[in-house]
Structure formats: structure tokens, C-alpha cells
Design an enzyme around this catalytic site. Sequence first.
Site, PDB file in Angstrom:
ATOM      1  N   SER A 239       0.798  -1.224   0.000  1.00  0.00           N
ATOM      2  CA  SER A 239       0.000   0.000   0.000  1.00  0.00           C
ATOM      3  C   SER A 239       0.829   1.273   0.000  1.00  0.00           C
ATOM      4  CB  SER A 239      -0.938   0.005   1.212  1.00  0.00           C
ATOM      5  OG  SER A 239      -0.214  -0.083   2.419  1.00  0.00           O
TER       6      SER A 239
ATOM      7  N   HIS B 133      -5.353  -3.586  -2.503  1.00  0.00           N
ATOM      8  CA  HIS B 133      -4.937  -2.655  -3.549  1.00  0.00           C
ATOM      9  C   HIS B 133      -4.729  -3.356  -4.897  1.00  0.00           C
ATOM     10  CE1 HIS B 133      -4.285   0.749  -0.769  1.00  0.00           C
ATOM     11  NE2 HIS B 133      -4.000  -0.221   0.097  1.00  0.00           N
TER      12      HIS B 133
ATOM     13  N   LYS C 164     -12.014   0.485  -1.579  1.00  0.00           N
ATOM     14  CA  LYS C 164     -11.120   1.060  -2.582  1.00  0.00           C
ATOM     15  C   LYS C 164     -11.771   0.957  -3.970  1.00  0.00           C
ATOM     16  CE  LYS C 164      -7.209   0.411   0.448  1.00  0.00           C
ATOM     17  NZ  LYS C 164      -8.025   0.155   1.654  1.00  0.00           N
TER      18      LYS C 164
END
Length: 393
Positions: free
Chosen positions: A182, A210, A241
Site C-alpha cells: 500500500s 490494492h 477502494k
Amino acid sequence: MDIFKKAYNYRTTDNLREANIYPYFHALESRQDVEVMMEGKRRIMLGSNNYLGLTTEPSVVAAGIHAFEQYGSGCSGSRFLNGTLELHLELEAELARFLRKEAVTTFSSGFQSNLGIISAIVGRTDYVLCDRENHASIYDGCKLSYGTMLRYRHNDMGDLEKTLQKVPESAGILIVTDGVFSMGGDIAKLPEIVALARKYGARVMVDDAHGLGVLGEGGRGTASYFGLEDEVDIYMGTFSKSLASLGGYMASSLKVADYVRHTSRPFIFSASMTPACCATALAALRHLIAHPELPQKLLGLADYARSGLSARGLVIRPSATPIIPIFTYTMENTLHKAIEIYDAGVYVNPVLPPAVAPNECLLRTSYMATLTKPLLDEAMDILADIIGKEKNG
């Protein structure tokens, strides 16, 4: 002694505020988008994890509104008892199909997912092997388990093998790694990790917070990126996200999922995802499935930014993802630059120890598929002007 003494003596934030370089808790006054209103001023957003830009996608927003109307504002209970909606089951089934796993279990947040998965899987006689740059939630999941945590140097496969050799042959082993790290934006060496797991009888868990919506076929993540979907035992991910909501998940075999659902304390004793969060995550997933070109568009814009930042003379940490860290080295320089950049109309995230080593501080920039090249050029010109001041002066 008063237990609050540590709080009264804590001066770090006071010192930063007094120096006018406190970088946290800036308040948004608009939607999470490529341009935002933040504390009364327009800012170009280069600090969001909204990778596909779906927080403003009309179908996603409409799904959340409809869920409020149909199910109300919350579930008021654990998934284990009264807090399971048809929506939860629908989301889990569709996500499992997308990720090509037998089952998905959803959690109320990404952080809670790692706590719940690792603490359930890793028992007293087991070992969990952890990349040093893994997310804090992985570390806390390891602490919550009754097993032994061993760390290996970041993406260092030689050190991982040495660490594996320290584990007793009778012990169970779980190797846990971020798929995309990250802070640095680099990708785990998953083929080597899988090979070592086979050699030493370990299982592999990938935190793909991610990676989902970013890498792999249609955004299926890091394992898909390497063609190793059948070799990774557990995927963990988040809806906060690429899928523009809040919550987390575990994708695994049906037996492992069933075990975690019935033994994970963070799962059993937490209220379930709200109806709106569940519905928006599902709508975002469906949008991604309908638009498999979005991850490639995102990566293309990230490549454009990488080239543009380098051409403007900025020193960036190599990556192949939408996370592009810019070296600012010292803590003081990083904080000053972050404030100057913010005041000039761009939002980026300062990254300080312990997230990075001392004198390797960064400004973490991250990108969305909905950004445009003119906006990127405007932002990169501001970054180059401010970060390059000392060099050019």
C-alpha cells in the site's frame, strides 16, 4: 500513576500544529472524486484509493439509496445471528464467481477481515510468516492469533526461505503477503512465494486490498495477474477502494470459509455490513464486470503519471500500479512539502516512519481511472514546482 499520563505528555501533534505542518484530518466538503472541495478550496485528488472512480458512478449511488429505502439504515446484529441480509448472500455469491473461488465471507471492514481471518486460521501451534511491509491490519491479525509470527525482509525470497526453515515440521504455516503493497505500490513476488509454500507445505494468503480492480484479468487481482488463482488459498480484500463502499471479504474454499464463519471472533461478534454498503459494493462489482477495460485505463493513466513525474525531474519509487511514491526523504521536508502542495491545490499523502524507514519518507500519490491527462498535467506541474524548489534554487 494516572493511566492518562501518556496522553497528557504526548506532544508530537502539538508540535506539528505549532509549526503549521500538521498534515492530517483535512475535511472533504464534496464527493470523493478527481477534484474535490476540501476546506473551502478546490484540490486535485491524488491521494485517494478510489481507483476506479466509482464513488460517483450513478448506478452505485442509486443502489445505496435503494438499499436504504428497502432495508433501512442498518442490520443491528451479527451475521451469525440476525444480521444476514439476502444482499450479503448475493454479494458473496457474485464475488466468489468473479474471483473463481468456492466461497466468499464478508466482514464489516477490511481491517476487521484480516483480524478475523488470521486469528481464526492460525492456532497455538501454528506459524504465520509476514512480509515486513504488510499492512498494519495483518500485523494486528497475527497478534490476535495464538500462533507465532515470523517476519521476513520485504519481497526477499531468500529470507522467506530461511524463515520457513526455522518452522518445526509439525507446525502449520500460513504465509501472508500484500498483493500490492500500500505504501510502495510494488507487487508481491507471488510466483516465488507459491513455489516456496509448495516446497515447505505452507498455505498462502494474499491481502489484495490494492490489487482488486487494478491488476489481473478484468481486475481480478494479483493472483490473476500472475496466473496463480488456483495456487493462492485465501484472498482477502476490501470494498473501500476499487468497489467504492465499506467492508471486506475473504475468498477461499467452502470448507475454509465455513470454518472461519463459525470460529472467527471478529466475525461472530461484530455487526454486519450495512445494507447501503453491501448494495453499493455489489453495484460497483457489477459495474467492473460490465466494464473490464477500466483497470487497463487506470494503469494507462498511472503510466502517464509515472512518465510525467520522471520527465519533470522528480525521484519516484518504481512501481507498476496506480500507487506512485515520490521521495522526499526527511520527515521535516515531507511535511513541509505536503502542506505547500495542499495549499497549491493538490492533495497527496505524506508517508512517515514507522510506515517507511527514517530518511526514506515519501509523498504517496495514487490515481483514479476517471482522472484526465489535463488534470494530471496540472497536478504534476504543481508537484514539480514545489518539490523541485530546493533543487532548482
